[in-house]
Scaffold this motif. Structure first.
Motif, PDB file in Angstrom:
ATOM      1  N   TYR A  94      41.583 -22.169   7.539  1.00 23.67           N
ATOM      2  CA  TYR A  94      39.869 -22.294   7.474  1.00 23.67           C
ATOM      3  C   TYR A  94      39.356 -22.115   8.820  1.00 23.67           C
ATOM      4  O   TYR A  94      40.181 -22.025   9.992  1.00 23.67           O
ATOM      5  N   SER A  95      38.392 -21.370   8.739  1.00 26.62           N
ATOM      6  CA  SER A  95      37.885 -20.610   9.823  1.00 26.62           C
ATOM      7  C   SER A  95      36.958 -21.824  10.692  1.00 26.62           C
ATOM      8  O   SER A  95      36.889 -22.842  10.363  1.00 26.62           O
ATOM      9  N   GLY A  96      37.036 -21.030  12.198  1.00 27.16           N
ATOM     10  CA  GLY A  96      36.714 -22.123  13.416  1.00 27.16           C
ATOM     11  C   GLY A  96      35.424 -22.728  13.173  1.00 27.16           C
ATOM     12  O   GLY A  96      35.097 -23.818  13.373  1.00 27.16           O
ATOM     13  N   GLU A  97      34.221 -21.997  12.930  1.00 29.92           N
ATOM     14  CA  GLU A  97      32.859 -22.282  13.408  1.00 29.92           C
ATOM     15  C   GLU A  97      32.362 -22.913  12.002  1.00 29.92           C
ATOM     16  O   GLU A  97      31.867 -23.990  12.104  1.00 29.92           O
ATOM     17  N   LYS A  98      32.488 -22.393  10.761  1.00 33.37           N
ATOM     18  CA  LYS A  98      31.979 -22.905   9.671  1.00 33.37           C
ATOM     19  C   LYS A  98      33.035 -23.386   8.453  1.00 33.37           C
ATOM     20  O   LYS A  98      32.540 -24.067   7.649  1.00 33.37           O
ATOM     21  N   PHE A 116      28.097  -9.259   0.509  1.00 37.03           N
ATOM     22  CA  PHE A 116      27.555  -9.996  -0.583  1.00 37.03           C
ATOM     23  C   PHE A 116      27.980 -11.646  -0.512  1.00 37.03           C
ATOM     24  O   PHE A 116      28.678 -11.923   0.430  1.00 37.03           O
ATOM     25  N   GLU A 117      27.178 -12.537  -1.167  1.00 35.03           N
ATOM     26  CA  GLU A 117      27.237 -14.233  -0.677  1.00 35.03           C
ATOM     27  C   GLU A 117      28.853 -14.457  -1.204  1.00 35.03           C
ATOM     28  O   GLU A 117      29.428 -13.948  -2.255  1.00 35.03           O
ATOM     29  N   GLU A 131      21.545 -16.221   2.157  1.00 33.89           N
ATOM     30  CA  GLU A 131      21.857 -15.255   3.085  1.00 33.89           C
ATOM     31  C   GLU A 131      22.897 -15.925   4.009  1.00 33.89           C
ATOM     32  O   GLU A 131      23.605 -14.974   4.485  1.00 33.89           O
ATOM     33  N   LYS A 132      22.994 -17.153   3.979  1.00 35.61           N
ATOM     34  CA  LYS A 132      23.780 -17.883   5.395  1.00 35.61           C
ATOM     35  C   LYS A 132      25.117 -17.430   4.676  1.00 35.61           C
ATOM     36  O   LYS A 132      26.267 -17.789   5.545  1.00 35.61           O
ATOM     37  N   ASP A 133      25.568 -17.342   3.473  1.00 34.95           N
ATOM     38  CA  ASP A 133      26.829 -17.171   3.012  1.00 34.95           C
ATOM     39  C   ASP A 133      27.352 -15.747   2.807  1.00 34.95           C
ATOM     40  O   ASP A 133      28.380 -15.500   2.372  1.00 34.95           O
ATOM     41  N   ILE A 134      26.596 -14.774   3.434  1.00 41.53           N
ATOM     42  CA  ILE A 134      27.191 -13.270   3.544  1.00 41.53           C
ATOM     43  C   ILE A 134      27.903 -13.151   4.859  1.00 41.53           C
ATOM     44  O   ILE A 134      27.061 -13.079   6.035  1.00 41.53           O
ATOM     45  N   ILE A 135      29.229 -13.293   4.867  1.00 36.94           N
ATOM     46  CA  ILE A 135      29.926 -13.221   6.120  1.00 36.94           C
ATOM     47  C   ILE A 135      30.122 -11.498   6.691  1.00 36.94           C
ATOM     48  O   ILE A 135      30.737 -10.758   5.687  1.00 36.94           O
ATOM     49  N   ILE A 136      29.728 -11.307   7.804  1.00 38.84           N
ATOM     50  CA  ILE A 136      29.856  -9.906   8.337  1.00 38.84           C
ATOM     51  C   ILE A 136      31.325 -10.047   8.939  1.00 38.84           C
ATOM     52  O   ILE A 136      32.109  -9.134   9.033  1.00 38.84           O
ATOM     53  N   CYS A 137      31.413 -11.049   9.940  1.00 38.91           N
ATOM     54  CA  CYS A 137      32.637 -10.936  10.883  1.00 38.91           C
ATOM     55  C   CYS A 137      33.364 -12.234  10.641  1.00 38.91           C
ATOM     56  O   CYS A 137      32.890 -13.436  10.556  1.00 38.91           O
TER      57      CYS A 137
END
Lengths: 93, 482
Positions: free
Chosen positions: B50-54, B243-244, A3-9
């Protein structure tokens, strides 16, 4: 499924799980979710994430999309270099 | 990789002078007139930041300046939308690392008043709706200013290689890319139309009976566009689905893929999986084949194909499987898409275990629908409503396309997702209505509005149109023309 890899924003790296967890804690107001996670406050100004967040709220709370208020749209509606708002942007180093 | 041979489009003729740009210090070939994102994609570069948080890799998604997924650093300045910023010789481009700071060496800006441009009607958006609004408002007697944030006018028409349906006066049998050429030429030739490309509207304001559109030109200068009436024809935004790994570089909106291959002649991928079997997904499949790309399959969550039968039949004839009742579970790959995992859905829309299929693809195309771009209308204070049949939140408006704010008009996909033909007809109505509102037009033009309303009703008489009309009824203020 992870679930942690489903990016919404994309702008602020907020996942579906993070939003669902907030709703499970009782935070169902989109304005509150916005302030806590910064969804809709990145360079895209919510163009990608807001409809997805509204759908998650609808699914988890049983509310209709019509009943969820759209967060305010403010000026500037596009990413803008601050210097340009004052006058000429000076790019030269 | 660049496309040099195409059954319909000629890119050698279109490409500008060859220049050099630098990505992370490495020299690359680019052509004048193309955007940074296109030149980088042609060189095989998929990760733009590359994104900031993750610290997740990110790439292109919408390719029309809306999603901000393609931000890079240009000559040291971060947050540049690479998909709508043109390359320049010697440009230094770097991957952006999260929220970067502006270099300390940048001098503070000099205070300067904004440039002022005056017109009767200001039109935001130069796609089919905006161009038709401009041409018809000018014909009806108004001085028109049209702005668009892309470097090229024509909106999504410039990437449509298929022929249109409808009547002869609605360009039936003509390819979208050709319709764009015709409309752009008409607008350019008209002395009463001023065109500003690479100009992003950032807000709408009102002062007494005048309206103001504040905009940024080439990301460098502030411009004030003043007029009596405004037409907002800002089009649509590609939808995203959860989705993942849905943010992995190589997951592109259908429109972005069309921009790559049909506007700039860049081969978008070697092997593609398309998600969504509506008209956009079906047409995209055919266009990908034209560009020499292998389409592994089209998957569709609904039990049947959403698009026109003719398009689906053509795609099936060409040997592309359409898997209905299937969804995407995840994208896999290191730094960019290498595989897509899909599964069949049960009646409750849950993936059925054991039905997973793996597709080895380097791009996943999302053709899962569009939603109206209403940000400016919402910011201006127009009333909005969620209308499922129009694919999202839209503004309330009347039969002449006027919103709940007098003098602000809407047309095209921004008024509800439909198609280019209806966008052109709505643009014509909005343009004439805006000219009338500005006081520069003659009352006899009302007849032309009525004629166009009739054409719209006729065009919407099919099953797809009926669905849209249901939505329009819900959003309409005042009487509906039928």
């Amino acid at each position: 499924m992870s679930e942690k890899d489903i990016i919404i924003c994309r702008c602020n790296d907020v996942t579906q799980k993070e939003i669902e967890d907030l709703i499970d804690q009782g935070i169902t107001d989109i304005e509150e979710i916005k302030r806590l996670t910064r969804i809709g406050m990145g360079p895209c100004q919510g163009r990608t994430c807001i409809p997805l967040v509204m759908r998650i709220i609808a699914r988890k709370t049983g509310k209709k999309i019509e009943e969820i208020p759209v967060p305010a749209t403010r000026v500037p509606t596009r990413p803008v270099p601050m210097g340009v708002l004052a006058g000429a942007m000076n790019n030269e180093e | 990789m660049r496309l040099n041979e195409h059954p319909i489009l000629n890119f050698q003729k279109r490409r500008g002078k060859k220049i050099k740009i630098y990505f992370e210090g490495q020299p690359l070939d680019a052509y004048e007139g193309e955007t940074i994102a296109m030149a980088l994609h042609a060189a095989g570069i998929r990760v733009l930041s590359y994104s900031g948080e993750k610290h997740r890799p990110r790439g292109l998604f919408c390719a029309i300046g809306k999603c901000s997924s393609c931000l890079v650093k240009v000559n040291g300045i971060p947050n540049v939308r690479s998909c709508i910023t043109l390359v320049e010789d010697g440009m230094r481009i770097e991957r952006q690392q999260g929220k970067e700071e502006i270099p300390k060496t940048v001098k503070p800006p000099q205070w300067k008043d904004a440039i002022k441009v005056e017109g009767d009607v200001v039109i935001i958006g130069g796609g089919p709706a905006g161009l038709m609004a401009a041409i018809n408002a000018a014909k009806a007697g108004a001085k028109v200013v049209l702005i668009d944030e892309n470097p090229m006018l024509g909106g999504q028409l410039v990437k449509q290689t298929h022929k249109f349906f409808g009547k002869r006066e609605q360009f039936a049998g003509v390819r979208g890319v050709k319709i764009a050429e015709i409309l752009i030429e008409q607008a350019e030739k008209n002395e009463n139309i001023e065109l500003y490309t690479e100009t992003s509207a950032i807000g709408i304001f009102q002062e007494n009976d005048r309206k103001l559109v504040v905009a940024i030109r080439k990301n460098k200068e502030l411009v004030e566009f003043w007029g009596k009436a405004i037409v907002v024809a800002t089009g649509a935004m590609e939808k995203m689905i959860p989705f993942e790994n849905n943010d992995l570089p190589g997951i592109y909106g259908a429109g972005a893929i069309q921009t790559l291959m049909n506007t700039y002649g860049v081969k978008p991928a070697d092997r593609v999986l398309i998600v969504g079997a509506g008209n956009v997904g079906l047409i995209l499949a055919y266009q990908l084949l034209q560009a020499g790309v292998e389409v592994k399959a089209i998957i569709e969550a609904m039990p049947k194909v959403g698009g026109y039968f003719v398009h689906a039949a053509k795609v099936r004839r060409l040997g592309i499987p359409i898997l209905t009742r299937h969804t995407i579970l995840r994208a896999e790959g290191k730094e960019k898409v290498e595989r897509a995992i899909v599964a069949q859905l049960d009646e409750n829309w849950k993936p059925i275990p054991g039905t997973e299929k793996v597709f080895d693809v380097d791009v996943i195309a999302l053709a899962v629908g569009l939603r109206p771009s209403i940000e400016l209308l919402h910011q201006a204070g127009c009333q909005i409503a969620y209308i499922r049949e129009l694919s999202g939140h839209v503004v309330r408006r009347d039969a002449r396309m006027e919103t709940t704010i007098k003098g602000i008009f809407v047309a095209g996909d921004a008024a509800g997702i439909e198609e280019a033909t209806t966008a052109m007809l709505e643009g014509k109505i909005a343009g004439i209505s805006a000219a009338l509102y500005s006081g520069k037009s003659n009352i006899s033009w009302l007849k032309e509005i009525e004629k166009t309303q009739k054409e719209l009703t006729e065009f919407r008489s099919g099953p797809f149109g009926k669905h849209v009309l249901e939505g329009i009824k819900k959003v309409m203020v005042g009487e509906i023309n039928e």
